[in-house]
Design an enzyme around this catalytic site. Structure first.
Site, short mmCIF file in Angstrom:
data_model
loop_
_atom_site.label_atom_id
_atom_site.label_comp_id
_atom_site.label_asym_id
_atom_site.label_seq_id
_atom_site.Cartn_x
_atom_site.Cartn_y
_atom_site.Cartn_z
N ILE A 154 82.52 54.89 7.31
CA ILE A 154 81.56 53.84 6.96
C ILE A 154 81.19 53.92 5.49
CG2 ILE A 154 79.29 52.88 7.44
CD1 ILE A 154 79.52 54.10 10.26
N SER A 174 79.52 64.22 -0.76
CA SER A 174 80.02 64.46 0.59
C SER A 174 80.33 65.93 0.71
CB SER A 174 81.29 63.62 0.84
OG SER A 174 81.73 63.77 2.18
N ARG A 235 70.66 58.15 10.41
CA ARG A 235 69.50 58.58 11.19
C ARG A 235 68.29 58.76 10.28
NH1 ARG A 235 69.70 57.44 16.45
NH2 ARG A 235 71.91 57.40 16.99
N GLU A 266 52.76 58.64 14.53
CA GLU A 266 51.95 58.83 13.33
C GLU A 266 52.72 58.46 12.06
OE1 GLU A 266 53.51 63.00 14.49
OE2 GLU A 266 52.80 61.16 15.47
N HIS A 284 67.76 49.92 14.62
CA HIS A 284 69.04 50.60 14.83
C HIS A 284 70.08 49.62 15.39
CE1 HIS A 284 71.24 54.30 14.61
NE2 HIS A 284 71.67 54.18 15.85
#
Length: 318
Positions: A154, A174, A235, A266, A284
């Site tokens: 990706i 990377s 994520r 929170e 997502h």
């Protein structure tokens, strides 16, 4: 007696499960999110599991799966949905679907980037409320230096769009350096700290796991240029939430775009005052296209057949 296959989630079209039926399997496809106990009960008599929902296959759930030979994860980041060590201990193969969602996620990430550089969502809301006329000048994406954290499939596709479609400068970090992609796309490799302090935009596109949790933390935020734009289609937890919220509040961060956010209420509540002036969040959904989901399903189905019938599959990751 025919082997049974559990399919969770609602994104796999019934038509795409036909190869399993034709191979002699019986399909069980509950459409609600299974609890840990429900998943354990559902897996007790299954030979295969196509994990297409948001369940987490815990060690407890897998302990009951005495017949289970494979978990075919619909996507790439199986670590966030499968206790892979427990699966390996139980002799359960895990597969994923690399390459099937590269275009979808890359396109969506570029969409988040353009929204963040040009404030499209913010100004559209203002216009709908009759508050237009206070828009500020932004910058051309072509004149920004973009950094990518993670140059897998990706990340590479994002780099292709940015270099060939926009012609902006792109650097990357990377764990494994990619000299061939550097030459092909004109990319510059930089260590993470150097990348953080040199770019105008930072795109996070590395797998979410224990090793990458908090990878973009206070150290990197302190190095950011004032007004940096942060895009995270991976994520949320890869970015330290406290550092993120502090940078949004102080103005150090110009804008942030996240596809998926932190589960802690929170953190979500603390982020709300920054929406949409400094922050946009989507649920997502980067890979939510017919093309990507069908390709993922086809590959997962093939992996189940391969592992149960032949004991091997090229997309086995554990």
């Amino acid at each position: 007696m025919s082997d049974k296959i559990l399919v969770t989630g609602t994104s796999v079209r019934e038509e795409l499960l036909k190869p399993l039926v034709e191979a002699g399997f019986v399909i069980d496809n509950p459409t609600h999110l299974l609890s840990e106990d429900e998943l354990a009960a559902a897996l007790a008599d299954k030979a295969g599991y196509l994990l297409g929902g948001d369940e987490f296959a815990t060690a407890k759930a897998l302990q009951a799966a005495k017949k289970l030979k494979i978990i075919a994860f619909l996507g790439m980041g199986y670590q966030s949905y499968v206790d892979a060590d427990a699966a390996e201990k139980g002799g359960i193969a895990v597969t994923n679907t690399p390459g099937t969602l590269n275009n979808a996620v890359a396109e969506f990430t570029i969409g988040l980037l353009l929204n963040s550089t040009r404030r499209i969502h913010q100004y559209a809301l203002a216009y709908s409320e009759g508050k237009s006329g206070k828009e500020e000048k932004q910058r051309d994406l072509a004149n920004l230096h973009v950094g990518i954290v993670g140059l897998g499939g990706i990340g590479t596709r994002i780099a292709e769009i940015l270099r060939w479609g926009v012609n902006c400068s792109v650097s990357y970090f990377s764990r494994t350096r990619k000299p061939a992609e550097e030459a092909r796309l004109g990319l510059t490799y930089r260590p993470l700290d150097e990348l953080s302090e040199s770019v105008d935009v930072l795109i996070v596109m590395t797998p979410g796991n224990a090793e990458t949790r908090g990878l973009i933390g206070r150290r990197q935020f302190d190095k950011f240029k004032p007004g940096l734009i942060l895009i995270n289609s991976a994520r949320a937890e890869i970015v330290d939430p406290t550092a993120l919220l502090d940078a949004l509040s102080s103005g150090k961060l110009g804008y942030a775009g996240f596809d998926g956010f932190y589960e802690q209420s929170e953190i979500a509540n603390a982020a709300k005052p920054h929406i949409p002036t400094r922050l946009v969040i989507t649920g997502h959904i980067a890979s939510l296209t017919n093309d990507a989901r069908d390709a993922m399903a086809n590959r997962a189905v093939a992996s189940i057949i391969n592992m149960i019938k032949f004991g091997k599959d090229p997309y086995r990751v554990r």
